[in-house]
Scaffold this motif. Structure first.
Motif, short mmCIF file in Angstrom:
data_model
loop_
_atom_site.label_atom_id
_atom_site.label_comp_id
_atom_site.label_asym_id
_atom_site.label_seq_id
_atom_site.Cartn_x
_atom_site.Cartn_y
_atom_site.Cartn_z
N PHE A 236 26.26 -81.84 41.27
CA PHE A 236 25.20 -82.63 41.92
C PHE A 236 23.87 -81.99 41.56
CE2 PHE A 236 22.15 -83.73 45.11
CZ PHE A 236 22.47 -85.00 45.53
N VAL A 237 23.02 -82.75 40.87
CA VAL A 237 21.73 -82.21 40.45
C VAL A 237 20.62 -82.99 41.15
CG1 VAL A 237 20.22 -81.66 38.50
CG2 VAL A 237 22.69 -81.81 38.16
N ALA A 252 30.22 -79.10 51.66
CA ALA A 252 30.89 -80.26 51.04
C ALA A 252 31.09 -80.02 49.55
CB ALA A 252 30.08 -81.53 51.28
N LEU A 253 30.09 -79.42 48.92
CA LEU A 253 30.21 -79.10 47.49
C LEU A 253 31.33 -78.08 47.28
CD1 LEU A 253 26.40 -78.82 46.63
CD2 LEU A 253 27.99 -80.43 45.54
N ALA A 254 31.35 -77.05 48.12
CA ALA A 254 32.35 -75.98 47.96
C ALA A 254 33.76 -76.53 48.11
CB ALA A 254 32.08 -74.87 48.97
N THR A 259 29.36 -78.06 42.05
CA THR A 259 28.15 -77.24 41.97
C THR A 259 26.97 -78.08 42.41
OG1 THR A 259 29.11 -76.24 40.00
CG2 THR A 259 26.77 -75.83 40.36
N GLY A 260 26.03 -77.46 43.10
CA GLY A 260 24.76 -78.12 43.43
C GLY A 260 23.64 -77.40 42.72
N ALA A 261 22.71 -78.14 42.14
CA ALA A 261 21.61 -77.49 41.41
C ALA A 261 20.31 -78.22 41.68
CB ALA A 261 21.90 -77.50 39.91
N LEU A 262 19.25 -77.45 41.92
CA LEU A 262 17.90 -78.01 41.96
C LEU A 262 17.31 -77.78 40.58
CD1 LEU A 262 16.56 -76.70 45.41
CD2 LEU A 262 17.53 -78.95 44.88
#
Ligand SMILES: NC(=O)c1ccc[n+]([C@@H]2O[C@H](COP(=O)([O-])OP(=O)(O)OC[C@H]3O[C@@H](n4cnc5c(N)ncnc54)[C@H](OP(=O)(O)O)[C@@H]3O)[C@@H](O)[C@H]2O)c1
Length: 324
Positions: A236-237, A252-254, A259-262
Motif C-alpha cells: 500500500f503506497v 491490518a498491513l501486518a 507493506t505500507g509506504a509513504l
C-alpha cells in the motif's frame, strides 16, 4: 524579471506579481528561462504556510512553483549535461525559489530534455506529478508487468500519470474517480474503473498487488478498506506524506504480511528521461485542462484547491493570457 512571490502565508491574496532580480545559478545549477510552470497542490499548501511535513523548511519571501519547462539561459561552472539554448523540463529546487517566474535557477540534475512532442505548456504539466507517480509505483510499490494495481485519485495530476505509467509497464489497472471522470480513465487505458461515490471498493475489487493512494483523502478508515483489497504480501503506497499510517492500518498491513509506504516525489533526471521517451513514443498523454497567465495565478490556486482538476493546470509564463 517578473515573479509571483509571497511575503506572508495566507490565502490567494498573498500572491504578488513583482519585479525581482534574475537569479544567478550556483556551480551545479542551470538558469532556466521559464516558458511554463505547472500548478500543483503543494503550491497553495506552501502559500498557506505548509503542512506537518513541510512547515519547518519554509522561509519567506518565496517564489512558488515546482514544475518548469523552458530554455537553458546559463549553465553553472560544474554543469556538463546542458548547454545554453537546450529545451528542458524538470523540478525547481524545493523549497527554494520556484518556477512562477521568468527565470529560475535550479539543480541541473533535476532537469532533462523536454519531450519533443510536447509544447512547453504540456511539458510543464509533467515533472512533479509524473515523478511522484513513478516513485510511488515503481520504487515504493515495486509494480511489475502482470500485477494488479488499484489507483485512487486516478483522474488527477498524479493519478493520470500513474494509470498510464502502470499500463505502459504491463500492469492491470483499476482506476478510482468520480462518475464524470470514468470515461477519461478508460481513455487513459484503465482496465476497470470505479466511481468512489457509488461503488464500495470491496464489492468491486480484490486481490490487488499494489494500492496507490493518489487522492487527497486523508482518512485511515478509508485506508483500512483499501488494505483489505490487497493480496497477501501486497504493498500500500500513499503519496500523502503528511498523513502517516495509524496503528490500526499498520496492524491490518501486518496481518496480510503487506507493506505500507509513504512515497515522496524524487527529482531524478533518469526518470524524467524515461518519462519523456514514453511520451514521445505515444504511450503517455498529457492533459492540461486549463492554462492561466502569471497574473491569473490566484484563480489557478482556487481551482487546484477544489481537488477536482482533471489532469493538470499550467501557468503560461511566457505569454500573457487574457481572462476569458
Ligand atoms: N508525496 C509527494 O511528493 C506528492 C506530490 C504531489 C502530490 N501529492 C499528493 O497527492 C495527492 C494528489 O495530488 P494531485 O496533484 O494529483 O491532485 P489533483 O490533481 O487535485 O487530483 C486529485 C484527484 O483526487 C480525486 N478526489 C477528490 N476528492 C476525492 C474523494 N473524496 N475521494 C476520492 N477521490 C477524490 C479527484 O478525482 P475526481 O475529480 O474524479 O473526484 C482528483 O482527480 C494530494 O494529496 C497531494 O498532496 C504528493
Amino acid at each position: 524579471m517578473k515573479a509571483v512571490r509571497i511575503h506572508a502565508f495566507g490565502g490567494p491574496e498573498v500572491l504578488q506579481l513583482e519585479d525581482v532580480a534574475r537569479p544567478v545559478p550556483a556551480p551545479d545549477e542551470i538558469l532556466i528561462q521559464v516558458q511554463a510552470s505547472g500548478v500543483n497542490p503543494v503550491d497553495w499548501v506552501v502559500r498557506e504556510g505548509g503542512n506537518d511535513a513541510l512547515r519547518a523548511f519554509l522561509t519567506l519571501p518565496l517564489t512558488l512553483g515546482w514544475d518548469a519547462a523552458g530554455t537553458v539561459a546559463e549553465v553553472g561552472s560544474d554543469v556538463t549535461a546542458f548547454q545554453k539554448g537546450d529545451v528542458v523540463y524538470g523540478v525547481p529546487n524545493f523549497t527554494g525559489n520556484g518556477s512562477y517566474a521568468e527565470y529560475c535557477a535550479a539543480k541541473a540534475s533535476q532537469f532533462a530534455r523536454k519531450p519533443g512532442s510536447l509544447s512547453f505548456v504540456e511539458a510543464a504539466a509533467v515533472p512533479l506529478a509524473g515523478l511522484t507517480a513513478w516513485a510511488a509505483l515503481f520504487e515504493q510499490g515495486q509494480l511489475r508487468a502482470g500485477q494488479r494495481v488499484l489507483i485512487q485519485g486516478a483522474s488527477g495530476g498524479v493519478g493520470s500519470f500513474a494509470v498510464q505509467f502502470a499500463k505502459a509497464k504491463g500492469a492491470y489497472v483499476i482506476g478510482v474517480a468520480s462518475a464524470s471522470n470514468l470515461g477519461y480513465l478508460r481513455e487513459l487505458g484503465a482496465d476497470e474503473v470505479i466511481d468512489y461515490r457509488s461503488q464500495p471498493l470491496a464489492d468491486a475489487v480484490r486481490d490487488v498487488d499494489v494500492v496507490l493512494e493518489a487522492s487527497p483523502v486523508r482518512d485511515n478508515a478509508e485506508r483500512l478498506k483499501a488494505v483489505s483489497l490487497l493480496k497477501e504480501g501486497g504493498i500500500f503506497v500513499s503519496v500523502n506524506l503528511d498523513y502517516p499510517f495509524n496503528e490500526e492500518v499498520l496492524a491490518a498491513l501486518a496481518q496480510k504480511h503487506a507493506t505500507g509506504a509513504l512515497s515522496a516525489n524524487q527529482p531524478r533526471q533518469d526518470w524524467l528521461t524515461e518519462i519523456a521517451q514514453l511520451i514521445d513514443a505515444g504511450q503517455v498523454k498529457v492533459l492540461v485542462s486549463k492554462v492561466f497567465s502569471l497574473a491569473q495565478v490566484a484563480e489557478a490556486h482556487r481551482e487546484s484547491a477544489t481537488w477536482h482538476v482533471r489532469g493538470k493546470l499550467v501557468l503560461d509564463v511566457a505569454n500573457a493570457i487574457e481572462p476569458a
